[in-house]
Design a protein around this motif. Sequence first.
Motif, PDB file in Angstrom:
ATOM      1  N   LEU A 188       1.217  -1.596   0.032  1.00  0.00           N
ATOM      2  CA  LEU A 188       0.036  -0.042   0.001  1.00  0.00           C
ATOM      3  C   LEU A 188       0.687   1.438   0.278  1.00  0.00           C
ATOM      4  CD1 LEU A 188      -2.952  -0.044   0.323  1.00  0.00           C
ATOM      5  CD2 LEU A 188      -2.710   0.340   2.989  1.00  0.00           C
ATOM      6  N   ASP A 189       0.558   2.185  -0.681  1.00  0.00           N
ATOM      7  CA  ASP A 189       1.881   3.495  -0.834  1.00  0.00           C
ATOM      8  C   ASP A 189       0.456   5.079  -0.669  1.00  0.00           C
ATOM      9  OD1 ASP A 189       0.135   5.089  -2.940  1.00  0.00           O
ATOM     10  OD2 ASP A 189       1.550   3.462  -4.190  1.00  0.00           O
ATOM     11  N   LEU A 195      -2.517  -4.174   8.766  1.00  0.00           N
ATOM     12  CA  LEU A 195      -2.176  -3.452   7.694  1.00  0.00           C
ATOM     13  C   LEU A 195      -0.399  -4.069   8.184  1.00  0.00           C
ATOM     14  CD1 LEU A 195      -3.753  -0.471   6.537  1.00  0.00           C
ATOM     15  CD2 LEU A 195      -3.469  -2.165   4.814  1.00  0.00           C
ATOM     16  N   PRO A 196       0.438  -4.295   7.938  1.00  0.00           N
ATOM     17  CA  PRO A 196       1.436  -4.620   9.007  1.00  0.00           C
ATOM     18  C   PRO A 196       2.261  -2.606   8.843  1.00  0.00           C
ATOM     19  CG  PRO A 196       1.771  -4.942   6.358  1.00  0.00           C
ATOM     20  CD  PRO A 196       0.704  -4.658   6.411  1.00  0.00           C
ATOM     21  N   THR A 212       1.469   3.060   7.822  1.00  0.00           N
ATOM     22  CA  THR A 212       2.108   4.523   8.079  1.00  0.00           C
ATOM     23  C   THR A 212       1.590   4.520   7.200  1.00  0.00           C
ATOM     24  OG1 THR A 212       3.684   3.644   9.859  1.00  0.00           O
ATOM     25  CG2 THR A 212       4.123   5.452   8.582  1.00  0.00           C
ATOM     26  N   ALA A 213       0.913   4.060   6.161  1.00  0.00           N
ATOM     27  CA  ALA A 213       1.593   4.926   4.328  1.00  0.00           C
ATOM     28  C   ALA A 213       0.098   5.396   4.204  1.00  0.00           C
ATOM     29  CB  ALA A 213       1.741   3.697   3.422  1.00  0.00           C
ATOM     30  N   ALA A 214      -1.137   4.100   4.896  1.00  0.00           N
ATOM     31  CA  ALA A 214      -2.144   4.769   4.650  1.00  0.00           C
ATOM     32  C   ALA A 214      -2.934   5.204   6.033  1.00  0.00           C
ATOM     33  CB  ALA A 214      -2.982   3.304   5.142  1.00  0.00           C
ATOM     34  N   VAL A 234       4.025  10.011  10.862  1.00  0.00           N
ATOM     35  CA  VAL A 234       2.687  10.410   9.650  1.00  0.00           C
ATOM     36  C   VAL A 234       3.035  12.123   9.801  1.00  0.00           C
ATOM     37  CG1 VAL A 234       0.642  10.557   9.227  1.00  0.00           C
ATOM     38  CG2 VAL A 234       1.982   8.716   9.503  1.00  0.00           C
ATOM     39  N   ARG A 235       2.894  12.501  11.425  1.00  0.00           N
ATOM     40  CA  ARG A 235       2.376  14.250  11.164  1.00  0.00           C
ATOM     41  C   ARG A 235       3.484  15.357  10.975  1.00  0.00           C
ATOM     42  NH1 ARG A 235      -0.457  12.215  15.912  1.00  0.00           N
ATOM     43  NH2 ARG A 235       1.413  11.462  17.469  1.00  0.00           N
ATOM     44  N   ARG A 236       5.081  14.367  10.793  1.00  0.00           N
ATOM     45  CA  ARG A 236       5.623  15.711  10.363  1.00  0.00           C
ATOM     46  C   ARG A 236       5.739  15.307   9.087  1.00  0.00           C
ATOM     47  NH1 ARG A 236       8.999  12.023  14.263  1.00  0.00           N
ATOM     48  NH2 ARG A 236       9.345  11.235  12.261  1.00  0.00           N
TER      49      ARG A 236
END
Length: 198
Positions: free
Chosen positions: A48-49, A71-72, A77-79, A116-118
């Motif tokens: 997933l990207d 999800l791994p 994180t990508a999601a 994700v926030r950064r």
Amino acid sequence: AQDAVTQSWLTALRFRAERHQLVVIPGAEGAPRGAVLGLGALAEVAYLDLWNLAGAPERLPAGAWRIATPLPREAATAAALGWASGCYRFERYRSKPRPAPAAALVPPQLADMAYVRRISAALAMARDLINTPAADMTPERLAAEAMALAEHNGAQGRIIQGDALREGFPAIYAVGQAAASAPRLIDFQWGDPAAPKV
């Protein structure tokens, strides 16, 4: 993997799991009970990207949504990053901000939300700069953006312009002479002063 009723609904709506195809699944009372998002030819969810979920916030009904498929860490994180990207708004020239998407994501269990926030903040800053018309993206404005970035991250920054620029960086000074807004060079210092300079 869906139940028979959901499968019938998806078949009736010609859902083929194409990339970004999204179908909301109604419950018995008519309110949404879930949604199915197509990932296209993705071999498995591990790949997933961020673009797989970027369109979801605008297209899902209001409410809190969670990803049902485990999800791994990297895909989770990508999601989450994709969802954040889909919530981006360029508001600089609006007199009244547009409302944020009413759909919210419950962070996936393994997602690195600090990352994700950064990254979403950095992407939003870059997108703001890209979306700003060239006529407004003057050296003065870029310098202000750069200094705000330095201050936010605890860096020391200084703006070199005018005679100091002509003496220390004559090429920048010469190229910028014809500009309505004078050229500037921004110098940041951050981290251990004894570390090698970049």
